[in-house]
Design an enzyme around this catalytic site. Structure first.
Site, PDB file in Angstrom:
ATOM      1  N   GLY A  66      16.347  23.412  43.828  1.00 36.56           N
ATOM      2  CA  GLY A  66      17.336  25.043  44.088  1.00 36.56           C
ATOM      3  C   GLY A  66      18.984  24.536  44.410  1.00 36.56           C
ATOM      4  N   VAL A  88      22.736  22.634  45.192  1.00 33.45           N
ATOM      5  CA  VAL A  88      23.638  23.273  45.575  1.00 33.45           C
ATOM      6  C   VAL A  88      23.933  24.776  46.172  1.00 33.45           C
ATOM      7  CG1 VAL A  88      26.504  23.360  46.787  1.00 33.45           C
ATOM      8  CG2 VAL A  88      25.041  21.751  45.490  1.00 33.45           C
ATOM      9  N   ILE A 102      35.739  29.975  46.285  1.00 35.95           N
ATOM     10  CA  ILE A 102      35.143  29.322  48.668  1.00 35.95           C
ATOM     11  C   ILE A 102      36.709  29.938  48.771  1.00 35.95           C
ATOM     12  CG2 ILE A 102      35.261  27.552  49.435  1.00 35.95           C
ATOM     13  CD1 ILE A 102      33.472  26.352  46.492  1.00 35.95           C
ATOM     14  N   ALA A 162      39.047  23.768  49.636  1.00 41.12           N
ATOM     15  CA  ALA A 162      38.601  24.452  48.777  1.00 41.12           C
ATOM     16  C   ALA A 162      39.582  24.617  47.345  1.00 41.12           C
ATOM     17  CB  ALA A 162      38.589  25.875  49.085  1.00 41.12           C
ATOM     18  N   VAL A 163      39.765  23.344  46.263  1.00 39.76           N
ATOM     19  CA  VAL A 163      40.120  23.117  45.388  1.00 39.76           C
ATOM     20  C   VAL A 163      39.545  22.558  44.524  1.00 39.76           C
ATOM     21  CG1 VAL A 163      42.564  22.580  46.526  1.00 39.76           C
ATOM     22  CG2 VAL A 163      40.797  21.171  45.710  1.00 39.76           C
ATOM     23  N   GLY A 164      38.326  23.553  44.251  1.00 33.24           N
ATOM     24  CA  GLY A 164      37.705  22.977  43.136  1.00 33.24           C
ATOM     25  C   GLY A 164      36.296  21.622  43.414  1.00 33.24           C
ATOM     26  N   ALA A 191      26.277  29.105  38.787  1.00 38.38           N
ATOM     27  CA  ALA A 191      24.637  28.717  38.970  1.00 38.38           C
ATOM     28  C   ALA A 191      24.133  29.369  37.717  1.00 38.38           C
ATOM     29  CB  ALA A 191      24.029  29.648  39.918  1.00 38.38           C
ATOM     30  N   HIS A 239      24.046  60.682  39.837  1.00 41.72           N
ATOM     31  CA  HIS A 239      24.936  61.130  41.685  1.00 41.72           C
ATOM     32  C   HIS A 239      24.105  61.555  42.655  1.00 41.72           C
ATOM     33  CE1 HIS A 239      28.702  63.876  43.379  1.00 41.72           C
ATOM     34  NE2 HIS A 239      27.249  64.093  43.824  1.00 41.72           N
TER      35      HIS A 239
HETATM   36  P1  NAD Z   1      38.709  27.225  42.285  1.00 44.40           P
HETATM   37  O1  NAD Z   1      38.739  26.101  41.061  1.00 44.40           O
HETATM   38  O2  NAD Z   1      37.563  28.375  41.589  1.00 44.40           O
HETATM   39  O3  NAD Z   1      39.971  27.295  42.960  1.00 44.40           O
HETATM   40  C1  NAD Z   1      40.311  26.169  43.892  1.00 44.40           C
HETATM   41  C2  NAD Z   1      42.043  27.166  43.651  1.00 44.40           C
HETATM   42  O4  NAD Z   1      43.067  26.310  44.470  1.00 44.40           O
HETATM   43  C3  NAD Z   1      42.576  27.286  42.061  1.00 44.40           C
HETATM   44  O5  NAD Z   1      43.125  28.586  42.155  1.00 44.40           O
HETATM   45  C4  NAD Z   1      43.662  26.274  42.525  1.00 44.40           C
HETATM   46  O6  NAD Z   1      45.482  26.700  41.840  1.00 44.40           O
HETATM   47  C5  NAD Z   1      44.018  25.537  43.430  1.00 44.40           C
HETATM   48  N1  NAD Z   1      44.565  24.540  44.305  1.00 44.40           N
HETATM   49  C6  NAD Z   1      44.270  23.368  43.850  1.00 44.40           C
HETATM   50  N2  NAD Z   1      44.878  22.591  44.255  1.00 44.40           N
HETATM   51  C7  NAD Z   1      45.450  23.017  45.038  1.00 44.40           C
HETATM   52  C8  NAD Z   1      46.630  22.405  46.112  1.00 44.40           C
HETATM   53  N3  NAD Z   1      47.073  21.099  45.906  1.00 44.40           N
HETATM   54  N4  NAD Z   1      47.460  23.358  46.524  1.00 44.40           N
HETATM   55  C9  NAD Z   1      47.242  24.701  46.350  1.00 44.40           C
HETATM   56  N5  NAD Z   1      45.985  25.114  45.725  1.00 44.40           N
HETATM   57  C10 NAD Z   1      45.537  24.204  44.934  1.00 44.40           C
HETATM   58  O7  NAD Z   1      37.451  26.195  42.834  1.00 44.40           O
HETATM   59  P2  NAD Z   1      36.638  26.584  43.897  1.00 44.40           P
HETATM   60  O8  NAD Z   1      37.061  27.536  44.811  1.00 44.40           O
HETATM   61  O9  NAD Z   1      36.449  25.497  44.869  1.00 44.40           O
HETATM   62  O10 NAD Z   1      34.804  26.887  43.502  1.00 44.40           O
HETATM   63  C11 NAD Z   1      34.855  25.999  42.820  1.00 44.40           C
HETATM   64  C12 NAD Z   1      33.495  26.024  41.728  1.00 44.40           C
HETATM   65  O11 NAD Z   1      32.606  26.787  42.586  1.00 44.40           O
HETATM   66  C13 NAD Z   1      34.359  27.063  41.453  1.00 44.40           C
HETATM   67  O12 NAD Z   1      33.990  27.084  39.849  1.00 44.40           O
HETATM   68  C14 NAD Z   1      34.226  28.432  41.446  1.00 44.40           C
HETATM   69  O13 NAD Z   1      33.524  29.387  40.499  1.00 44.40           O
HETATM   70  C15 NAD Z   1      32.645  27.837  42.089  1.00 44.40           C
HETATM   71  N6  NAD Z   1      32.463  29.181  43.187  1.00 44.40           N
HETATM   72  C16 NAD Z   1      31.715  30.706  42.852  1.00 44.40           C
HETATM   73  C17 NAD Z   1      31.358  31.660  43.657  1.00 44.40           C
HETATM   74  C18 NAD Z   1      31.249  32.162  42.999  1.00 44.40           C
HETATM   75  O14 NAD Z   1      30.563  33.230  42.153  1.00 44.40           O
HETATM   76  N7  NAD Z   1      31.131  33.741  44.361  1.00 44.40           N
HETATM   77  C19 NAD Z   1      31.588  30.946  44.998  1.00 44.40           C
HETATM   78  C20 NAD Z   1      32.013  29.886  45.103  1.00 44.40           C
HETATM   79  C21 NAD Z   1      31.863  28.896  44.591  1.00 44.40           C
END
Ligand code: NAD
Length: 464
Positions: A40, A42, A185, A269-271, A319, A443
Site C-alpha cells: 500500500g 506511503v 501537505i 512540508a516542502v516536498g 498515487a 437536479h
Molecule cells: P509540494 O512540493 O507540493 O509543496 C511544497 C511547498 O513548499 C511549495 O509550494 C514550495 O514553494 C514551498 N517551499 C519550499 N521551500 C520552502 C521554504 N524554504 N520556505 C517556505 N516554503 C518553501 O510538497 P508537499 O506539500 O510536501 O507534498 C509532497 C508531494 O506529495 C507533492 O508532490 C504533493 O503533490 C503530494 N501530495 C499530494 C496530496 C494530494 O494529492 N492531496 C497530498 C499530500 C501530498
C-alpha cells in the site's frame, strides 16, 4: 540461499508497485512484489488514506461549530484527537489488509524485506533478521517511492520539528504550529489542526498557497483559510528552523527583511526526496537526476531490463500517476499496444475544505497558448449547494475560443475532488463546452455547476 524465477520483480508495493503486479497477473505474467512494510506504500499507510480520515474529523468539527445553523444544539462539545488518530490508523490497516487480499487473490507473491538490484535480472532481498535470498526475473521494476525531503537547515526531530508522518500521529493538540510549505501537505494539515484549535501559520515561499493551481483558486483558498483563523505568510522563505525544550523558532526572510516565528511545533512540508539509495542503482549504472531515476516514455531506464515508475521517477508525485504508470508499463511488457499516459490530463486534488481540484491548463498558461474563453460558476448559484449549506467556491472552466474544447478546469468548493472526474473524461474525449452543456446533469446536484459553467462559456448559463 533460495532462488525463484519470475517474469517481473517489483521493488516496492505502493500504489505503483502493487497495481503493476495485479495488472501483470491479469495479463498472464508471474509477478513478485518485494516490500519491507505492509503493501500500500506511503499513500495507503502514511499518506492519502489516513489523512483523508483525519480531514473528515476536521470537517465534522467545523460543521458542529455551526450546528446552530441546522437547529442542532451541542453543549459541552469535546474532541479527542487520539481517537481521530486511532480511526485513521484503522482505515489504513483495513485497506492494507485489502491490498494483501487482492495480491493473494491474483496469485501475486509478496516477499518481505529490502530489495536491492544485484544485476538487471537479480534482486537480493534481505529480511528483518538479515537473511538474504535472491529473486530472478526477466524484468525488474523499481517503484520505491519517496520520503519527506531532507533539508539540513530544517532538522526534523520527530517531536518538535515534525514531518507529515509524525503529524498524523500527534495525540495531543499543539497550541501553535508553523507549517513550512503551502503545497498539498501543508494546506491539508493546516486545515486539520485549525479544526482542533491549534493556532496555525503557513509559510510559503511562492506568492500563493497551492502555487501550481490557478491563481484565482489559490487566492480564494487563502480567503477561506483566513476566515478559519489560519495565518498565511506567502512570498516568505524559511531560512532555518530550530527546536528547543519549549518550542520551535523559524527564521523567515520576506521582502528583504527577516522575521522569527515561535510556535509549539513546526511541520516540515516542502516536498519529497526519492527513495533511490541503497537499492543497487549506482553499482548497476542506472542513471538518476538529483536522485530521481531517469526513464524514457516507456519507463525503461538506461539499463536494459530495468524499469522505474511512480514517485521515484519524479513529478507529479501522485498515487494515481504511479498506478497508471504501473498499468501502462505492464501492458507494454506484455506486448500490448498501449497509448502513452497524457501527463497534461492528470487531476490534482487537495482535500481541505473548501476542496481544490483541477485538471489541464491554468488560465494564465492557456492564455499564453492562444485565445480562450473563461467562465466561473459560483457554488452559491447551485440549488444543491444552498440546500446542503456549502455555498463557498466556484467551478472555473477555460475553453479554446474557436472550438470550445475544454483546456482547463479548476474547482474550489465542496466535493470538488469528486466533480473533477467528469472534466478529466471530457478532456480525454476532447469534449467541447457545448457538449457538456448538452449533457443533462441531474437536479439537484453539484455537478450542475459543471454543466452551467460549460453553458457559460457560450454565454448561456441560466442560474446566474
Ligand atoms: P509540494 O512540493 O507540493 O509543496 C511544497 C511547498 O513548499 C511549495 O509550494 C514550495 O514553494 C514551498 N517551499 C519550499 N521551500 C520552502 C521554504 N524554504 N520556505 C517556505 N516554503 C518553501 O510538497 P508537499 O506539500 O510536501 O507534498 C509532497 C508531494 O506529495 C507533492 O508532490 C504533493 O503533490 C503530494 N501530495 C499530494 C496530496 C494530494 O494529492 N492531496 C497530498 C499530500 C501530498
Amino acid at each position: 540461499m533460495s532462488t525463484t524465477k519470475y517474469d517481473v520483480a517489483i521493488i516496492g508495493g505502493g500504489p505503483g508497485g502493487y497495481v503493476a503486479a495485479i495488472r501483470a497477473a491479469q495479463l498472464g505474467k508471474k509477478p513478485v512484489v518485494i516490500e519491507k512494510d505492509r503493501p500500500g506504500g506511503v499513500c495507503l499507510n502514511w499518506g492519502c488514506i489516513p489523512t483523508k480520515s483525519l480531514l473528515k474529523n476536521a470537517e465534522l468539527i467545523f460543521t458542529l461549530q455551526h450546528a446552530e445553523d441546522f437547529g442542532i444544539s451541542c453543549d459541552n462539545l469535546s474532541f479527542d484527537i487520539s481517537k481521530a488518530v486511532d480511526r485513521s490508523r484503522k482505515a489504513a490497516e483495513t485497506l492494507a489488509g485489502g491490498v494483501e487480499f487482492l495480491l493473494k487473490k491474483n496469485n501475486v507473491k509478496i516477499v518481505k524485506g529490502h530489495g536491492r538490484l544485484k544485476s538487471a535480472s537479480v534482486v537480493e532481498v534481505t529480511d528483518a533478521e538479515g537473511q538474504a535470498s535472491e529473486i530472478h526475473a526477466e524484468s525488474v521494476v523499481v517503484s520505491t517511492g519517496s520520503r519527506t525531503k531532507a533539508i539540513p537547515v530544517i532538522p526534523v526531530d520527530g517531536s518538535r520539528i515534525i514531518d507529515s508522518t509524525d503529524a498524523m500521529q500527534l495525540r495531543e493538540i499543539p497550541t501553535s504550529m508553523t507549517i513550512i510549505g503551502g503545497g498539498a501537505i501543508g494546506v491539508e494539515f493546516a486545515y486539520f489542526f485549525a479544526a482542533y484549535g491549534t493556532k496555525v501559520t503557513i509559510v510559503e515561499m511562492l506568492p500563493h498557497l497551492l502555487p501550481l493551481e490557478d491563481e484565482e483558486i489559490s487566492e480564494q483558498l487563502e480567503k477561506s483559510f483566513a476566515k478559519l483563523g489560519i495565518s498565511i505568510m506567502t512570498g516568505a522563505r524559511v531560512e532555518k528552523a530550530e527546536a528547543g525544550s519549549g518550542g520551535t523558532t523559524v527564521a523567515i526572510s520576506r521582502d528583504n527583511k527577516t522575521e522569527t516565528i515561535y510556535s509549539d511545533i513546526t511541520l516540515m512540508a516542502v516536498g519529497r526526496d526519492p527513495n533511490s539509495e541503497d537499492i543497487g542503482l549506482e553499482e548497476l549504472g542506472v542513471e538518476t537526476d538529483r536522485g530521481f531515476i531517469k526513464v524514457n516514455d516507456g519507463y525503461a531506464t538506461n539499463v536494459p531490463g530495468v524499469y522505474a515508475i511512480g514517485d521515484v521517477v519524479g513529478a507529479p508525485l501522485l498515487a494515481h500517476v504511479a498506478s497508471a504508470e504501473g498499468v501502462n508499463l505492464m501492458e507494454r511488457l506484455a506486448g500490448h499496444e498501449t497509448n502513452p499516459i497524457d501527463y497534461g490530463n492528470i487531476p490534482s486534488c487537495t482535500y481541505c475544505q473548501p476542496q481544490v481540484a483541477s485538471v489541464g491548463l491554468t488560465e494564465k498558461a492557456a492564455a499564453e497558448q492562444g485565445e480562450i474563453k473563461v467562465f466561473k460558476m459560483p457554488y452559491r448559484s447551485s440549488g444543491k449547494a444552498v440546500a446542503v449549506g456549502h455555498v463557498e467556491g466556484m467551478v472555473k472552466l477555460i475553453a479554446d475560443a474557436k472550438y470550445g474544447e475544454i483546456l482547463g478546469a479548476h474547482i474550489i468548493g465542496y466535493d470538488a475532488t469528486e466533480l473533477i472526474a467528469e472534466l478529466c473524461t471530457a478532456r480525454t474525449l476532447e469534449t467541447t463546452a457545448a457538449e457538456i452543456r448538452q449533457t443533462i446533469h441531474a437536479h439537484p446536484t453539484l455537478s450542475e455547476l459543471v454543466m452551467e459553467a460549460a453553458a457559460g462559456i457560450d454565454g448561456e448559463a441560466i442560474h446566474i
